[in-house]
Design a protein around this motif. Structure first.
Motif, PDB file in Angstrom:
ATOM      1  N   LYS A  75     -43.616  60.098  91.361  1.00 43.16           N
ATOM      2  CA  LYS A  75     -43.860  60.523  89.980  1.00 43.16           C
ATOM      3  C   LYS A  75     -42.978  59.708  89.038  1.00 43.16           C
ATOM      4  O   LYS A  75     -41.865  59.325  89.380  1.00 43.16           O
ATOM      5  CB  LYS A  75     -43.529  62.006  89.801  1.00 43.16           C
ATOM      6  CG  LYS A  75     -44.352  62.946  90.653  1.00 43.16           C
ATOM      7  CD  LYS A  75     -45.219  63.815  89.778  1.00 43.16           C
ATOM      8  CE  LYS A  75     -46.044  64.844  90.488  1.00 43.16           C
ATOM      9  NZ  LYS A  75     -46.409  64.675  91.848  1.00 43.16           N
ATOM     10  N   ASP A  76     -43.479  59.482  87.847  1.00 42.88           N
ATOM     11  CA  ASP A  76     -42.676  58.834  86.822  1.00 42.88           C
ATOM     12  C   ASP A  76     -41.812  59.883  86.143  1.00 42.88           C
ATOM     13  O   ASP A  76     -42.266  61.015  85.935  1.00 42.88           O
ATOM     14  CB  ASP A  76     -43.581  58.169  85.775  1.00 42.88           C
ATOM     15  CG  ASP A  76     -44.331  56.971  86.338  1.00 42.88           C
ATOM     16  OD1 ASP A  76     -43.751  56.265  87.187  1.00 42.88           O
ATOM     17  OD2 ASP A  76     -45.493  56.758  85.936  1.00 42.88           O
ATOM     18  N   LEU A  85     -39.622  69.248  87.166  1.00 38.87           N
ATOM     19  CA  LEU A  85     -38.631  69.165  88.234  1.00 38.87           C
ATOM     20  C   LEU A  85     -37.641  70.326  88.121  1.00 38.87           C
ATOM     21  O   LEU A  85     -37.368  71.003  89.113  1.00 38.87           O
ATOM     22  CB  LEU A  85     -37.883  67.834  88.188  1.00 38.87           C
ATOM     23  CG  LEU A  85     -36.670  67.732  89.131  1.00 38.87           C
ATOM     24  CD1 LEU A  85     -37.091  67.834  90.583  1.00 38.87           C
ATOM     25  CD2 LEU A  85     -35.904  66.447  88.886  1.00 38.87           C
ATOM     26  N   LEU A  86     -37.122  70.564  86.925  1.00 36.73           N
ATOM     27  CA  LEU A  86     -36.176  71.672  86.756  1.00 36.73           C
ATOM     28  C   LEU A  86     -36.826  73.005  87.097  1.00 36.73           C
ATOM     29  O   LEU A  86     -36.208  73.863  87.728  1.00 36.73           O
ATOM     30  CB  LEU A  86     -35.634  71.715  85.324  1.00 36.73           C
ATOM     31  CG  LEU A  86     -34.510  70.755  84.987  1.00 36.73           C
ATOM     32  CD1 LEU A  86     -34.013  71.003  83.566  1.00 36.73           C
ATOM     33  CD2 LEU A  86     -33.356  70.848  85.961  1.00 36.73           C
ATOM     34  N   GLU A 131     -30.988  61.269  89.195  1.00 46.14           N
ATOM     35  CA  GLU A 131     -31.551  59.979  88.786  1.00 46.14           C
ATOM     36  C   GLU A 131     -32.922  60.149  88.142  1.00 46.14           C
ATOM     37  O   GLU A 131     -33.288  59.397  87.237  1.00 46.14           O
ATOM     38  CB  GLU A 131     -31.618  59.024  89.979  1.00 46.14           C
ATOM     39  CG  GLU A 131     -30.252  58.517  90.394  1.00 46.14           C
ATOM     40  CD  GLU A 131     -30.260  57.704  91.684  1.00 46.14           C
ATOM     41  OE1 GLU A 131     -31.335  57.578  92.333  1.00 46.14           O
ATOM     42  OE2 GLU A 131     -29.192  57.199  92.057  1.00 46.14           O
ATOM     43  N   PHE A 132     -33.684  61.138  88.582  1.00 49.01           N
ATOM     44  CA  PHE A 132     -34.993  61.411  87.992  1.00 49.01           C
ATOM     45  C   PHE A 132     -34.836  62.002  86.586  1.00 49.01           C
ATOM     46  O   PHE A 132     -35.655  61.752  85.706  1.00 49.01           O
ATOM     47  CB  PHE A 132     -35.771  62.380  88.895  1.00 49.01           C
ATOM     48  CG  PHE A 132     -37.220  62.525  88.539  1.00 49.01           C
ATOM     49  CD1 PHE A 132     -38.156  61.620  89.020  1.00 49.01           C
ATOM     50  CD2 PHE A 132     -37.662  63.574  87.737  1.00 49.01           C
ATOM     51  CE1 PHE A 132     -39.505  61.754  88.701  1.00 49.01           C
ATOM     52  CE2 PHE A 132     -39.000  63.717  87.417  1.00 49.01           C
ATOM     53  CZ  PHE A 132     -39.931  62.802  87.901  1.00 49.01           C
ATOM     54  N   LEU A 133     -33.784  62.778  86.388  1.00 51.27           N
ATOM     55  CA  LEU A 133     -33.593  63.498  85.126  1.00 51.27           C
ATOM     56  C   LEU A 133     -32.997  62.665  84.004  1.00 51.27           C
ATOM     57  O   LEU A 133     -33.060  63.067  82.844  1.00 51.27           O
ATOM     58  CB  LEU A 133     -32.713  64.736  85.352  1.00 51.27           C
ATOM     59  CG  LEU A 133     -33.352  65.862  86.149  1.00 51.27           C
ATOM     60  CD1 LEU A 133     -32.306  66.921  86.490  1.00 51.27           C
ATOM     61  CD2 LEU A 133     -34.524  66.475  85.387  1.00 51.27           C
ATOM     62  N   VAL A 134     -32.405  61.532  84.333  1.00 50.55           N
ATOM     63  CA  VAL A 134     -31.743  60.731  83.300  1.00 50.55           C
ATOM     64  C   VAL A 134     -32.102  59.257  83.473  1.00 50.55           C
ATOM     65  O   VAL A 134     -32.227  58.765  84.594  1.00 50.55           O
ATOM     66  CB  VAL A 134     -30.207  60.958  83.324  1.00 50.55           C
ATOM     67  CG1 VAL A 134     -29.581  60.384  84.570  1.00 50.55           C
ATOM     68  CG2 VAL A 134     -29.538  60.459  82.071  1.00 50.55           C
ATOM     69  N   ASP A 135     -32.303  58.583  82.351  1.00 48.30           N
ATOM     70  CA  ASP A 135     -32.666  57.168  82.393  1.00 48.30           C
ATOM     71  C   ASP A 135     -31.527  56.320  82.939  1.00 48.30           C
ATOM     72  O   ASP A 135     -30.356  56.614  82.686  1.00 48.30           O
ATOM     73  CB  ASP A 135     -33.026  56.671  80.981  1.00 48.30           C
ATOM     74  CG  ASP A 135     -34.306  57.308  80.466  1.00 48.30           C
ATOM     75  OD1 ASP A 135     -35.233  57.501  81.281  1.00 48.30           O
ATOM     76  OD2 ASP A 135     -34.380  57.605  79.256  1.00 48.30           O
ATOM     77  N   LYS A 145     -25.016  65.681  81.301  1.00 51.11           N
ATOM     78  CA  LYS A 145     -25.999  66.707  80.954  1.00 51.11           C
ATOM     79  C   LYS A 145     -27.047  66.855  82.060  1.00 51.11           C
ATOM     80  O   LYS A 145     -27.457  67.975  82.386  1.00 51.11           O
ATOM     81  CB  LYS A 145     -26.690  66.372  79.628  1.00 51.11           C
ATOM     82  CG  LYS A 145     -25.814  66.605  78.421  1.00 51.11           C
ATOM     83  CD  LYS A 145     -26.583  66.231  77.150  1.00 51.11           C
ATOM     84  CE  LYS A 145     -25.769  66.467  75.906  1.00 51.11           C
ATOM     85  NZ  LYS A 145     -26.512  66.072  74.693  1.00 51.11           N
ATOM     86  N   ALA A 146     -27.474  65.750  82.645  1.00 50.49           N
ATOM     87  CA  ALA A 146     -28.466  65.807  83.733  1.00 50.49           C
ATOM     88  C   ALA A 146     -27.887  66.563  84.927  1.00 50.49           C
ATOM     89  O   ALA A 146     -28.558  67.422  85.513  1.00 50.49           O
ATOM     90  CB  ALA A 146     -28.898  64.405  84.135  1.00 50.49           C
ATOM     91  N   ARG A 147     -26.646  66.259  85.289  1.00 49.19           N
ATOM     92  CA  ARG A 147     -26.006  66.961  86.407  1.00 49.19           C
ATOM     93  C   ARG A 147     -25.830  68.447  86.091  1.00 49.19           C
ATOM     94  O   ARG A 147     -26.087  69.309  86.924  1.00 49.19           O
ATOM     95  CB  ARG A 147     -24.662  66.319  86.723  1.00 49.19           C
ATOM     96  CG  ARG A 147     -24.790  65.012  87.475  1.00 49.19           C
ATOM     97  CD  ARG A 147     -23.456  64.278  87.605  1.00 49.19           C
ATOM     98  NE  ARG A 147     -23.580  63.087  88.428  1.00 49.19           N
ATOM     99  CZ  ARG A 147     -24.123  61.947  88.038  1.00 49.19           C
ATOM    100  NH1 ARG A 147     -24.623  61.823  86.833  1.00 49.19           N
ATOM    101  NH2 ARG A 147     -24.196  60.913  88.853  1.00 49.19           N
ATOM    102  N   LEU A 148     -25.388  68.721  84.873  1.00 42.23           N
ATOM    103  CA  LEU A 148     -25.182  70.117  84.484  1.00 42.23           C
ATOM    104  C   LEU A 148     -26.492  70.893  84.409  1.00 42.23           C
ATOM    105  O   LEU A 148     -26.506  72.100  84.662  1.00 42.23           O
ATOM    106  CB  LEU A 148     -24.452  70.187  83.134  1.00 42.23           C
ATOM    107  CG  LEU A 148     -22.983  69.773  83.159  1.00 42.23           C
ATOM    108  CD1 LEU A 148     -22.423  69.720  81.738  1.00 42.23           C
ATOM    109  CD2 LEU A 148     -22.163  70.706  84.027  1.00 42.23           C
TER     110      LEU A 148
END
Length: 184
Positions: A75-76, A85-86, A131-135, A145-148
């Motif tokens: 998935k992109d 995803l979340l 890695e999927f959540l943040v560019d 923020k992505a990790r949190l």
């Protein structure tokens, strides 16, 4: 006691209760059997050690997260897919209802359980989710923020335990905060 999988789930639930009440190290298989109202031999049929019980719980959680990883594959990382995803991650960790107890157990018994949790590819899986959540090349703030956004899905139950909210309300609040962290 029902089917084999029902029995295993009852054993896991009771073990989590006792581990939470007394601590992992201070709970014996005999006490788990007594709380269940079965013989130690009956318990041995399903689990030979406490470690097997915990490992089975961690593996079940890992399998649910593997399904999320499978969904994510290919998935992109669009805003819609990041939100999805979340949502899938939140559903996976909340499935079965024992996540809060398992997280608390892992937190309170880290020295005894550290090696059991190792090798269950949690770190690699988490890295792929982040890695999927943040560019790539995102600011350090956005990486945090992505990790949190994922951590809050786990920690929401702890942070809100003193409130009168239902478990579903706590989970919904954690998901909303997680989405907010990634701008969704």
């Amino acid at each position: 006691m029902g089917t084999r999988s029902d029995t295993r789930e009852k054993i896991q639930d009771v073990a989590l209760e006792l581990f939470g009440e007394q601590g992992y190290d201070k709970t014996s298989l005999r006490e788990i059997a007594e709380r269940l109202g079965v013989t130690k031999a009956a318990l041995y049929y399903h689990f030979k050690t406490k470690e097997e019980i915990i490992t089975s719980l961690l593996q079940a959680a890992g399998e649910r997260l593997d399904k999320v990883s499978e969904w994510m594959a290919g998935k992109d990382p669009t805003p819609e897919n990041r939100r999805e995803l979340l949502e899938r991650y939140a559903a996976a960790i909340n499935e079965g209802g024992g996540h809060f107890k398992l997280m608390r157990l892992m937190q309170e018994n880290q020295p005894a359980l550290r090696e059991l949790a190792a090798g269950l590819k949690g770190h690699e899986r988490m890295k792929a989710f982040v890695e999927f959540l943040v560019d790539p090349g995102a600011s350090l703030t956005d990486q945090l923020k992505a990790r949190l956004s994922i951590m809050v899905l786990h920690m929401g139950q702890f942070a809100l335990q003193e409130t009168d909210a239902t478990q579903a309300e706590k989970q919904a609040a954690a998901l909303e905060v997680g989405r907010g962290l990634i701008g969704q």
